[in-house]
Design an enzyme around this catalytic site. Structure first.
Site, PDB file in Angstrom:
ATOM      1  N   CYS A  35       0.815  -1.226   0.000  1.00  0.00           N
ATOM      2  CA  CYS A  35       0.000   0.000   0.000  1.00  0.00           C
ATOM      3  C   CYS A  35       0.850   1.279   0.000  1.00  0.00           C
ATOM      4  CB  CYS A  35      -0.950  -0.001   1.182  1.00  0.00           C
ATOM      5  SG  CYS A  35      -0.269  -0.724   2.673  1.00  0.00           S
ATOM      6  N   HIS A  94      -2.985   6.251   4.530  1.00  0.00           N
ATOM      7  CA  HIS A  94      -1.555   6.291   4.843  1.00  0.00           C
ATOM      8  C   HIS A  94      -0.982   7.650   4.400  1.00  0.00           C
ATOM      9  CE1 HIS A  94      -1.756   2.163   5.848  1.00  0.00           C
ATOM     10  NE2 HIS A  94      -0.963   1.632   4.946  1.00  0.00           N
TER      11      HIS A  94
HETATM   12  N1  LIG Z   1      -5.038  -3.391   4.200  1.00  0.00           N
HETATM   13  C1  LIG Z   1      -4.198  -2.824   3.336  1.00  0.00           C
HETATM   14  O1  LIG Z   1      -3.925  -1.625   3.367  1.00  0.00           O
HETATM   15  C2  LIG Z   1      -3.550  -3.665   2.318  1.00  0.00           C
HETATM   16  C3  LIG Z   1      -2.864  -3.036   1.310  1.00  0.00           C
HETATM   17  C4  LIG Z   1      -2.230  -3.799   0.350  1.00  0.00           C
HETATM   18  C5  LIG Z   1      -2.320  -5.149   0.426  1.00  0.00           C
HETATM   19  N2  LIG Z   1      -3.010  -5.744   1.415  1.00  0.00           N
HETATM   20  C6  LIG Z   1      -3.064  -7.194   1.445  1.00  0.00           C
HETATM   21  O2  LIG Z   1      -4.388  -7.623   1.214  1.00  0.00           O
HETATM   22  C7  LIG Z   1      -4.621  -8.849   1.922  1.00  0.00           C
HETATM   23  C8  LIG Z   1      -5.859  -8.746   2.777  1.00  0.00           C
HETATM   24  O3  LIG Z   1      -5.778  -7.652   3.650  1.00  0.00           O
HETATM   25  P1  LIG Z   1      -7.039  -7.151   4.480  1.00  0.00           P
HETATM   26  O4  LIG Z   1      -6.598  -5.866   5.042  1.00  0.00           O
HETATM   27  O5  LIG Z   1      -8.299  -7.183   3.670  1.00  0.00           O
HETATM   28  O6  LIG Z   1      -7.129  -8.285   5.621  1.00  0.00           O
HETATM   29  P2  LIG Z   1      -8.379  -8.691   6.562  1.00  0.00           P
HETATM   30  O7  LIG Z   1      -9.306  -7.537   6.735  1.00  0.00           O
HETATM   31  O8  LIG Z   1      -7.787  -9.310   7.753  1.00  0.00           O
HETATM   32  O9  LIG Z   1      -9.159  -9.813   5.719  1.00  0.00           O
HETATM   33  C9  LIG Z   1      -8.587 -11.051   5.428  1.00  0.00           C
HETATM   34  C10 LIG Z   1      -9.474 -11.814   4.455  1.00  0.00           C
HETATM   35  O10 LIG Z   1      -8.809 -13.020   4.125  1.00  0.00           O
HETATM   36  C11 LIG Z   1      -9.695 -14.118   4.335  1.00  0.00           C
HETATM   37  N3  LIG Z   1      -8.994 -15.322   4.720  1.00  0.00           N
HETATM   38  C12 LIG Z   1      -8.154 -15.494   5.754  1.00  0.00           C
HETATM   39  N4  LIG Z   1      -7.696 -16.773   5.807  1.00  0.00           N
HETATM   40  C13 LIG Z   1      -8.273 -17.413   4.765  1.00  0.00           C
HETATM   41  C14 LIG Z   1      -8.200 -18.731   4.256  1.00  0.00           C
HETATM   42  N5  LIG Z   1      -7.449 -19.678   4.844  1.00  0.00           N
HETATM   43  N6  LIG Z   1      -8.919 -19.037   3.157  1.00  0.00           N
HETATM   44  C15 LIG Z   1      -9.692 -18.123   2.547  1.00  0.00           C
HETATM   45  N7  LIG Z   1      -9.798 -16.838   2.973  1.00  0.00           N
HETATM   46  C16 LIG Z   1      -9.092 -16.489   4.071  1.00  0.00           C
HETATM   47  C17 LIG Z   1     -10.589 -13.647   5.458  1.00  0.00           C
HETATM   48  O11 LIG Z   1     -11.760 -14.430   5.461  1.00  0.00           O
HETATM   49  P3  LIG Z   1     -12.493 -14.839   6.829  1.00  0.00           P
HETATM   50  O12 LIG Z   1     -13.281 -13.635   7.235  1.00  0.00           O
HETATM   51  O13 LIG Z   1     -13.326 -15.985   6.422  1.00  0.00           O
HETATM   52  O14 LIG Z   1     -11.400 -15.195   7.811  1.00  0.00           O
HETATM   53  C18 LIG Z   1     -10.818 -12.199   5.036  1.00  0.00           C
HETATM   54  O15 LIG Z   1     -11.801 -12.136   4.047  1.00  0.00           O
HETATM   55  C19 LIG Z   1      -3.321  -9.139   2.653  1.00  0.00           C
HETATM   56  O16 LIG Z   1      -2.532  -9.959   1.817  1.00  0.00           O
HETATM   57  C20 LIG Z   1      -2.677  -7.791   2.769  1.00  0.00           C
HETATM   58  O17 LIG Z   1      -1.284  -7.865   2.889  1.00  0.00           O
HETATM   59  C21 LIG Z   1      -3.641  -5.039   2.365  1.00  0.00           C
END
Ligand SMILES: NC(=O)c1ccc[n+]([C@@H]2O[C@H](COP(=O)([O-])OP(=O)(O)OC[C@H]3O[C@@H](n4cnc5c(N)ncnc54)[C@H](OP(=O)(O)O)[C@@H]3O)[C@@H](O)[C@H]2O)c1
Length: 348
Positions: free
Chosen positions: A130, A242
């Site tokens: 990000c 950010h």
């Molecule tokens: N947040 C940011 O600013 C940002 C920026 C760039 C990239 N990212 C990347 O984007 C990704 C997600 O971030 P987020 O902020 O959305 O995280 P989050 O809010 O914690 O959400 C995680 C998601 O992943 C799912 N998940 C977890 N374990 C799983 C599994 N074993 N099988 C299938 N689904 C699973 C969860 O589903 P359940 O609800 O069913 O657990 C939920 O939908 C990460 O790789 C992160 O590094 C995030």
């Protein structure tokens, strides 16, 4: 002409934004599938004015899908993205798992759209970190005008960068500190409420963190390996958005007025820069928006050809979901992918 799309991580911060932005940008969707872990099976998530039920990634048939927006963390990406790519769909992967894979292009569409030519090598395209995404959108037009030699970046990163659990921790800790609840840090290494933590990710042997290293590795891959960067990443008690204090040294003089003119013309950038209280942007102003905002552009008096400025963007949007949807648009516009036209042939 529309695509079958699956969003993996649809109950998460980024996945929900992906569903919203696909609709906001009118991306042509024939069928939308929301996927998450088994525990979320049947949970309803919003997609436009509808709701769709989440399915379990383990039992989903990816062969009927054209594009998979993968946003469920590095472990899930490592387990699934290559497998899905081989089954036919193109995966746009939000994790760091493939960002340095030479057969996977790492793309910010405003900066290096031509890299899309490598999308079918593994049928995976990586989305950057990000903080990198918003940085390179601001640096690219300046670098085109006067080569950047060196950049110093300090980030002020919101808790949503650590997923929905990060947001919950700030909310619960804030209440607990002035109430009777438990304020023990669980997601972050120290108390995040009313604090600032100069450490994101894990420490490396050289004293930097892996989050800091991602920013220079990814900037080198997307923009120019010749730019020297030093980075300090700091987590702050902000929910979304950010910020980055950026200092840049160029190979020729470039003044604040020239920089403002260049940035005003640049795709994805909005310059808000007046010396008054409505003349600069904060995370609260940027949350829910698409742009990378640049404010407080001024000369760096400590070097010959230096500029310093402030960059703010919504980390869940340009830092993740919006960039991923823009990559999907790029796949469509360049003809790299065609809807429901059978499987693409891998080139390696
Ligand atoms: N947040 C940011 O600013 C940002 C920026 C760039 C990239 N990212 C990347 O984007 C990704 C997600 O971030 P987020 O902020 O959305 O995280 P989050 O809010 O914690 O959400 C995680 C998601 O992943 C799912 N998940 C977890 N374990 C799983 C599994 N074993 N099988 C299938 N689904 C699973 C969860 O589903 P359940 O609800 O069913 O657990 C939920 O939908 C990460 O790789 C992160 O590094 C995030």
């Amino acid at each position: 002409m529309a695509y079958n799309v699956a969003v993996v991580g649809a109950t998460g911060n980024v996945g929900r934004e992906m569903l919203t932005i696909l609709e906001e940008l009118n991306f042509p969707v024939e069928q939308m599938h929301a996927l998450a872990s088994r525990k979320s099976r049947g949970i309803e998530v919003a997609w436009g004015d509808r709701t769709i039920k989440c399915q379990d990634i383990e039992t989903f048939d990816f062969s009927s899908v054209d594009i998979v927006l993968m946003s469920a963390g590095g472990d899930v990406s490592r387990a699934w993205s290559e497998k899905i790519g081989k089954a036919g769909p193109i995966v746009i992967d939000n994790s760091s798992a493939f960002r340095q894979d030479p057969d996977v292009p790492l793309i910010v569409p405003e900066v290096n759209p031509d890299a899309i030519r490598d999308a079918t090598k593994k049928n995976i395209v990586a989305n950057p970190n990000c903080s990198t995404a918003q940085l390179v959108v601001a640096l690219k037009p300046l670098h085109d005008a006067a080569r950047i030699k060196r950049t110093v970046v300090s980030t002020y990163q919101s808790v949503s960068g650590a997923g929905k659990e990060g947001m919950d921790e700030l909310w619960n800790q804030t209440k607990a500190i002035y109430g009777l609840g438990d304020a023990t840090p669980k997601v972050f290494p120290k108390q995040i409420a009313f604090n600032a933590i100069p450490m994101i990710g894990s420490f490396r042997d050289d004293g930097y963190t892996d989050e800091e290293a991602k920013m220079w590795d990814e900037t080198h891959r997307i923009l120019d390996p010749a730019i020297r960067l030093t980075v300090t990443c700091v987590r702050v008690p902000v929910f979304v958005g950010h910020c980055e204090a950026v200092t840049v040294e160029f190979d020729r003089p470039i003044g604040p007025d020239e920089a403002r003119t260049i940035l005003r013309e640049a795709p994805g950038v909005l310059v808000i820069d007046k010396q008054e209280h409505d003349g600069y942007i904060t995370p609260v102003d940027a949350a829910g928006e698409h742009a990378v905002y640049v404010s407080r552009i001024r000369k760096d008096h400590s070097v010959d050809n230096g500029l310093t400025f402030w960059v703010v963007s919504d980390n869940l949007r340009k830092g993740a979901a919006l960039n991923a949807v823009q990559i999907a648009q790029l796949l469509d516009e360049t003809g790299t992918i065609k809807p429901r036209s059978g499987y693409r042939t891998l080139t390696v």
